[in-house]
Write a protein that holds these residues in place. Structure first.
Motif, short mmCIF file in Angstrom:
data_model
loop_
_atom_site.label_atom_id
_atom_site.label_comp_id
_atom_site.label_asym_id
_atom_site.label_seq_id
_atom_site.Cartn_x
_atom_site.Cartn_y
_atom_site.Cartn_z
N PRO A 487 39.27 27.21 15.98
CA PRO A 487 38.27 27.84 16.84
C PRO A 487 38.80 28.95 17.75
CG PRO A 487 38.14 25.45 17.01
CD PRO A 487 39.21 25.75 16.05
N GLN A 490 39.76 31.82 15.55
CA GLN A 490 38.55 32.40 14.98
C GLN A 490 37.89 33.34 15.98
OE1 GLN A 490 35.56 30.26 12.61
NE2 GLN A 490 34.23 30.37 14.36
N ALA A 491 37.83 32.89 17.24
CA ALA A 491 37.23 33.74 18.27
C ALA A 491 38.02 35.02 18.42
CB ALA A 491 37.19 32.98 19.60
N GLN A 492 39.36 34.93 18.32
CA GLN A 492 40.18 36.14 18.41
C GLN A 492 39.87 37.11 17.29
OE1 GLN A 492 44.27 34.89 18.33
NE2 GLN A 492 44.18 33.90 20.33
N LEU A 494 37.11 37.28 15.40
CA LEU A 494 35.76 37.83 15.55
C LEU A 494 35.76 38.97 16.56
CD1 LEU A 494 33.47 34.65 15.49
CD2 LEU A 494 33.87 36.32 13.69
N THR A 495 36.50 38.77 17.66
CA THR A 495 36.60 39.84 18.66
C THR A 495 37.23 41.08 18.05
OG1 THR A 495 37.07 38.04 20.16
CG2 THR A 495 37.25 40.25 21.04
N HIS A 514 29.34 31.05 5.74
CA HIS A 514 28.42 29.92 5.63
C HIS A 514 28.06 29.43 7.02
CE1 HIS A 514 32.16 27.86 6.45
NE2 HIS A 514 31.43 26.85 6.87
N LEU A 516 26.43 29.58 10.45
CA LEU A 516 25.34 30.25 11.14
C LEU A 516 25.74 30.69 12.55
CD1 LEU A 516 22.44 27.88 10.12
CD2 LEU A 516 22.79 30.22 9.37
N ALA A 517 26.58 29.87 13.20
CA ALA A 517 26.97 30.21 14.56
C ALA A 517 27.78 31.51 14.58
CB ALA A 517 27.77 29.07 15.16
N ALA A 520 25.45 34.36 14.37
CA ALA A 520 24.80 34.62 15.66
C ALA A 520 25.72 35.41 16.58
CB ALA A 520 24.40 33.31 16.33
N GLU A 521 27.03 35.18 16.46
CA GLU A 521 27.96 35.85 17.35
C GLU A 521 28.17 37.30 16.97
OE1 GLU A 521 29.50 34.68 19.99
OE2 GLU A 521 29.28 32.51 19.85
N PHE A 544 16.82 33.92 13.89
CA PHE A 544 17.24 32.65 14.47
C PHE A 544 16.20 32.11 15.45
CE2 PHE A 544 22.08 32.51 13.66
CZ PHE A 544 21.81 32.71 12.32
#
Lengths: 622, 330
Positions: A487, A490-492, A494-495, A514, A516-517, A520-521, A544
C-alpha cells in the motif's frame, strides 16, 4: 476418452503384443530353441522357418521370442526393482532432509561415481554369469538414478502449499509421502523409467554379447547379436532380427512412458505444436499506415474493436465491440475482473497481442505527434516499432519480469532512448540520470549501474516507468502497474503517475486495473468491462456516485469499505469465453435480470451525454 | 467470549544469512518479540506490508515453523512440548487456509478425497458416513454436490478457496490461520469468501488469525487488529480503535496511503509515506519505523519503544503515540 488417452492406444497395443508373445512363448507352436538342424544352417526365411535359421540351424523366430523373454525380464525386472528402491530412498531423503538425506541420497550417489559398465562387470565377475546376478548388477546400477530424480522432485513438491496443508491436518508422514507426494512426482519418474528400461536392455545385450550375461544355449537378444556378428558374411539377416527387436522394443517403451505421462496429467495437455506450423490466420492482411488528415480532437479513438482467439475448435471472440476515447491529458481507467478482456485491450493498442490472438474488427484511430492519424488495429510489426516508445508506450504489472535481468538499469534506459534518438554517450548518460531522477529513484547517479535484482519492487516499477516515458510518449498504457506493490509503495507510484502527467502536457494515460479504489484515486474517465464487453462508461466521480449498470453497482458494493455489515457478493463466476450466455453477458449473475435480458445483446444506452451503459433496465434498476 | 485459546509469548524467528562466501552469518529476524492472544469466536487481523513477518508469524502460530525464541500455547499446552502422534492429534484442532488457491490443493486428487482426508485421519465420522459428511461440508461452503468428484483444475479461484476452506473445516477445528485467503481473488469473488468466513466464525465459534495486506477487508472482518512493521508489532487493539483513531504513525500512514472509493480532500501526494521498508538484515536502531516516520525525533533512535497501553486492550509501540482521527471516510 480425451486426446491424451487416445494417443496411448498405439504404444499400449504394441507393448501388449510384445508382452503377450514373450509371456505366451511356452504355449505358442514354436520350434524348440535348442533343436539344431545343421544342414539347414544359415538358410533364408521360408514357410517353415519364418525368419530363417541360425548358425546351428535353429529357428530364429522362436529364439527371438524366447530371447525377448530373457532380455525383457532382466531389463524390466531390474528397472522396476531399482525404481522401487530408488524412489523410496529419494522420497525419504527429500522429505525428511537432514540425517536421512545423508544416508539415503548421498550414499547412493557414491555409486554414480563408478563407471556403470565396470560396476556391472564387477558384480557379474564376483557372482558369476547368469540371469539373477545380471538383475542384481543392473538394479545396483540404476538405483542412484531414480534416487536423484525422485529426490529433486520431492524437494520441489514438499514445499508446496498442499503438502503443508496435509502436515497441518495432522496426516502421518508416510501417508503424506504415499498419497500426496508420490503421485505428484510420477511424471519425472515415468520418464526416468523409460530411459532406464531402454538403457538396461542395451547393457544386458552388451554383457551377454561379452559373454557375461545370459548363459548359452538359453537365447537372449545380446547373445543372438553376438553369434550373428561372427556369421555376418554368411547371413546378414541374422543380425537384423535381434537388432530390430531391440530397437523396436526400446522405442515402444519410450513412447508408452511419454504418452502415459501426459495422460496422467490431470490438467490435460494442450494441442501444442510449433508456432510456425499452426494454420495461417484469416486476419485482415496488414495494410500500410493509413494516413488520413488529422481531426484535432481525441488522442485515441477506439471504435468497436474486437479481439479473437484462433483456437483448434474455431474462433473465439475474447473482446467484443470495445469503444472508448482518450483525450490529450486525460486518464482513462479500464476496470474489470480477470477474464474481462481489459489487459488484451491494452496489449492490442501496442501491437503486443500473443500470436494466437488478433484484432478481428473495429478501428483504433491514434493521432500522432506530427498530426497524422493511424489506425492501430491495422498496423504491422514494423509500423508499430516506429510508434512504440515515442508515441505509445506501456508499463507492465510485473517489473521484475519486464526488465532484462542481465542488463544494468542505465543500459536498458539508454537502449530505449537510442531507439528513437541519435545522441552521443555523454548526452545519453545525462538524459538517463535525469529520467531516473524524474521517476523518483533515490541516488540516480549510482542506480544507473544497478541490475534490476538490486532494486526493490517499488524501485523496479519506477525504473520500468522511466523506460516507458523515456521518449515522452503521447499515450502511456499502464497494465496493473501497482497490483504487486504494498500500500505505501502503491501510493508512491500512483503519485508518480500523477506527477508525470502534470509535467507532460497532453499525455494521455490508459490505466488498466481491477482495483476500483485505485480508479477513484487516479482516473478522470472510467470504462467498466465485463466478459469481454464494455458495460459502462463515464466520468469517474459520476460513475462511482451513481452507477447506471447493475454490474458496476454490484462491483462497488462488494468492496469492503463503508459500514455495511455484509458485503454484496455477486453470485457465480465470470463466464468462460467458450460458454458465453446469450444476450446480456451479466444476466445470469444479475439480480435484476428479466427474460428480455437474455433475448438479445443490449444496445449501448446514454443516460447522460457523457455516460454510456449496456443495460436495458438502467432506468428502473439504477 | 472465554479466555484465550491460542497464546504466543515473546515469539521470534531468526533466519541467519551468510553474506558473501566467507562472511559470518548475520541474524535476520523475520519476527521479533511478538505477544499475541486469540480467543474463541474472535478474529484477529494481522496487517502489514510484505516482509513484515506476518506469514512467518502465521506458520509459527500453526506450529508449522519452530520459533527461535518464545513459545506458542494452544489451549494451555506448549506446541514445542507435544510431539509425534499426540501432536498430529492436536493438529485436528488447528487448520490453515493458504493464499494461493491454485497451489494449496493437490492437482491429482478429487476435491472430495481431499476434504475427506481430515475426516479419515482423525476418525471424525465413521467410515460409512464420510461421503455424507463431505457433502455436508461442500454445501456449507456453498459448492454444488457434484463438485466432490471433480479435480481442482476444473474450479475457478473462488471455488477452490471454498474447497480449501471446506478441507480446513473438515476436522472441526477450533482455530484457523488464514494467510491472505482473499488476495488472489477478484473483487466480486472476494466478497463471497469474506462473507463465508464471517458466517463460519459465527456458526462455529472459531478463533481465527486473519493475515492480510488489504486494510479494507481486515477492517470489515476482524474484531481485533495487529499492525506489524519489520517483524514487530507496532500497534494492537480493537478494530474500531486501531483503524478509527490510530495511535501509531505507521498505522496512520498505512490507512492514508490505502486507496479509497471516496475521494478525500487532501491530494494523494500529501498522504504518501516516503522511502521503503528497511532491510531486516540491517534494521535501524531504536524504533524500526523512525527512518520513514513523519514525526520522528532523535529520541526515537535510542531504544525500541515498548508496546504501551493506550486504553483497555489497545497498545502502541511509539513514544509519541496517541489517538489521531484521520480523514478516512467511515
Amino acid at each position: 476418452m480425451n486426446r491424451a488417452q487416445r494417443k496411448l492406444i498405439l504404444p499400449t497395443a504394441i507393448a501388449a503384443i510384445i508382452a503377450a508373445l514373450v509371456l505366451l512363448a511356452p504355449f505358442l507352436p514354436l520350434a524348440d530353441v535348442r533343436l539344431m538342424d545343421i544342414p539347414g544352417r544359415f538358410s533364408a526365411p521360408s514357410s517353415e522357418h519364418w525368419l530363417g535359421q541360425d548358425e546351428f540351424g535353429r529357428d530364429v523366430l522362436s529364439r527371438l521370442i524366447w530371447g525377448g523373454r530373457a532380455s525383457l525380464f532382466i531389463a524390466i525386472g531390474s528397472a522396476l526393482a531399482a525404481a522401487v528402491i530408488g524412489t523410496t530412498l529419494g522420497l525419504l531423503g527429500g522429505f525428511f532432509r537432514g540425517f536421512v538425506e545423508v544416508i539415503t541420497v548421498r550414499f547412493s550417489e557414491v555409486i554414480l561415481c563408478l563407471p556403470p559398465l565396470l560396476l556391472a562387470l564387477l558384480v557379474v565377475t564376483i557372482l558369476g554369469a547368469g540371469t539373477w546376478p545380471l538383475i542384481l548388477a543392473l538394479t545396483l546400477l540404476y538405483t542412484p538414478n531414480y534416487a536423484r530424480v525422485v529426490y529433486a522432485a520431492t524437494l520441489q513438491v514438499r514445499s508446496l502449499d498442499f503438502v503443508t496443508a496435509q502436515t497441518a491436518m495432522g496426516a502421518h508422514p508416510v501417508q503424506i509421502l504415499a498419497r500426496t507426494v508420490l503421485p505428484n512426482i510420477l511424471p519425472p519418474l515415468l520418464v526416468q523409467m523409460s530411459l532406464v528400461v531402454a538403457s538396461a536392455m542395451v547393457i544386458e545385450s552388451g554383457l551377454s554379447f561379452l559373454g557375461l550375461g545370459v548363459v548359452p544355449p538359453t537365447p537372449s537378444w545380446g547373445l543372438m547379436i553376438r553369434a550373428a556378428r561372427g556369421a555376418m558374411e554368411q547371413q546378414w539377416l541374422l543380425l537384423v532380427w535381434p537388432s530390430l527387436a531391440l530397437a523396436g522394443t526400446i522405442l515402444t517403451f519410450n513412447l508408452l512412458c511419454d504418452r502415459l505421462q501426459s495422460a496422467l496429467d490431470p490438467r490435460g495437455v494442450t494441442g501444442g505444436g510449433a508456432l510456425w506450423l499452426r494454420r495461417g490466420r484469416n486476419a485482415p492482411a496488414p495494410t500500410p499506415v493509413a494516413k488520413v488528415a488529422a481531426e484535432a480532437d481525441a488522442l485515441l479513438r477506439v471504435e468497436d474493436m474486437s479481439i479473437r482467439l484462433h483456437a483448434e475448435t474455431g474462433m473465439i471472440e475474447l473482446v467484443r465491440g470495445v469503444s472508448f476515447t482518450v483525450m490529450p491529458g486525460e486518464t482513462r481507467a479500464i476496470v474489470g475482473e480477470s477474464g474481462s478482456g481489459k489487459t488484451l485491450t491494452g496489449l492490442a493498442l501496442t501491437g503486443l497481442l500473443p500470436d494466437v490472438l488478433s484484432i478481428s474488427g473495429g478501428r483504433a484511430l491514434f493521432n500522432t505527434r506530427d498530426g497524422t492519424q493511424v489506425d492501430l488495429s491495422k498496423l504491422d510489426e514494423d509500423a508499430f516499432r516506429t510508434l512504440r516508445g515515442r508515441e505509445v508506450s506501456m508499463v507492465f504489472q510485473d517489473a521484475a519480469a519486464a526488465l532484462n535481468p542481465v542488463l544494468r538499469i542505465g543500459e536498458q534506459l539508454g537502449e530505449a532512448i537510442r531507439a528513437h534518438n541519435d545522441i552521443d554517450d555523454a548526452a545519453l548518460n545525462k538524459r538517463v540520470v535525469a529520467l531516473l531522477r524524474q521517476v523518483g529513484l533515490p541516488d540516480p547517479e549510482s542506480r544507473v549501474r544497478s541490475y534490476p535484482h538490486e532494486l526493490s519492487g517499488g524501485q523496479r516499477q519506477r525504473a520500468m516507468i522511466a523506460v516507458a516515458v523515456a521518449n515522452e510518449p503521447r499515450l502511456l498504457i499502464a497494465d496493473e502497474p501497482t497490483t504487486a506493490l504494498d500500500p505505501t509503495i502503491q501510493a508512491q507510484i500512483l503519485t508518480l503517475f500523477q506527477t508525470l502527467k502534470d509535467e507532460t502536457e497532453g499525455m494521455g494515460l490508459i490505466f488498466v486495473t481491477h482495483d476500483l479504489a485505485v480508479v477513484a484515486e487516479i482516473a478522470d474517465q472510467v470504462t467498466v468491462m465485463y466478459a469481454g464487453e464494455v458495460v459502462e462508461e463515464g466520468p469517474v466521480d459520476q460513475v462511482f456516485a451513481r452507477p447506471r449498470h447493475p454490474y458496476t453497482a454490484a462491483l462497488i458494493a462488494s468492496v469492503p469499505e463503508g459500514g455495511a455489515d455484509r458485503l454484496v457478493a455477486i453470485p457465480g463466476t465470470v463466464p468462460t469465453p467458450h460458454n458465453m450466455p446469450p444476450g446480456c453477458r451479466f444476466a445470469p449473475r444479475c439480480d435484476h435480470a428479466i427474460a428480455a435480458c437474455s433475448a438479445a445483446m443490449p444496445d449501448i444506452e446514454r443516460p447522460a451525454p457523457d455516460r454510456r451503459t449496456r443495460c436495458i433496465r438502467w432506468e428502473e434498476v439504477t | 467470549m472465554t479466555g484465550p485459546l491460542v497464546q504466543a509469548h515473546g515469539l521470534g524467528r531468526n533466519f541467519p544469512m551468510r553474506q558473501g562466501l566467507l562472511g559470518r552469518p548475520r541474524d535476520v529476524w523475520a519476527v521479533r518479540d511478538v505477544d499475541l492472544t486469540v480467543a474463541r469466536g474472535e478474529t484477529l487481523g494481522v496487517v502489514g506490508e510484505s516482509g513484515c513477518g506476518k506469514s512467518t508469524l502465521g506458520r509459527m502460530m500453526m506450529g508449522l515453523d519452530a520459533p527461535t525464541t518464545g513459545s506458542v500455547e494452544f489451549d494451555g499446552r506448549d506446541l514445542a512440548d507435544v510431539k509425534g502422534g499426540e501432536r498430529r492429534r492436536l493438529a485436528r484442532r488447528m487448520q490453515m487456509v493458504f493464499q494461493d488457491p491454485f497451489g494449496s490443493l493437490d492437482p491429482r486428487r478429487s476435491v472430495g478425497a481431499q476434504i475427506a482426508d481430515g475426516l479419515r485421519i482423525h476418525n471424525i465420522v465413521p467410515s460409512d458416513k464420510i461421503a455424507e459428511e463431505v457433502l455436508r461440508l461442500t454445501e456449507q461452503v456453498g459448492l454444488s454436490p457434484e463438485s466432490v468428484r471433480r479435480r481442482p483444475h476444473e474450479f475457478s479461484g473462488g471455488q477452490r478457496q471454498r474447497v480449501a476452506i471446506a478441507r480446513a473445516l473438515a476436522t472441526r477445528p477450533d482455530f484457523i490461520v488464514a494467510d491472505e485467503p482473499v488476495s488472489a481473488l477478484d473483487v466480486s469473488i472476494q466478497a463471497q469468501v469474506v462473507n463465508l468466513l464471517m458466517d463460519l466464525r459465527q456458526d462455529l465459534d472459531l478463533a481465527m488469525l486473519f493475515i492480510s495486506h488489504d486494510l479494507h477487508v481486515v477492517r470489515h472482518l476482524c474484531n481485533r487488529i495487529v499492525v506489524m512493521y519489520l517483524g514487530r508489532i507496532v500497534e494492537e487493539g480493537p478494530a474500531a480503535k486501531v483503524f478509527g483513531t490510530p495511535a501509531h504513525p505507521y498505522t496512520r500512514a498505512l490507512l492514508e496511503s490505502t486507496p479509497s472509493l471516496e475521494p478525500r480532500h487532501a491530494a494523494l501526494g500529501d498522504r504518501v509515506l516516503p522511502g521503503e521498508l528497511p532491510s531486516p538484515m540491517n534494521p535501524p536502531s531504536g524504533c524500526p519505523f523512525r527512518t520513514r516516520c513523519p514525526i520522528a525525533e532523535p529520541a526515537c533512535a535510542q531504544a525500541v519503544p515498548p508496546l504501551t497501553p493506550q486504553e483497555d486492550g489497545w497498545r502502541a509501540a511509539c513514544i509519541k503515540a496517541g489517538p489521531v482521527k484521520i480523514a478516512e471516510p467511515a
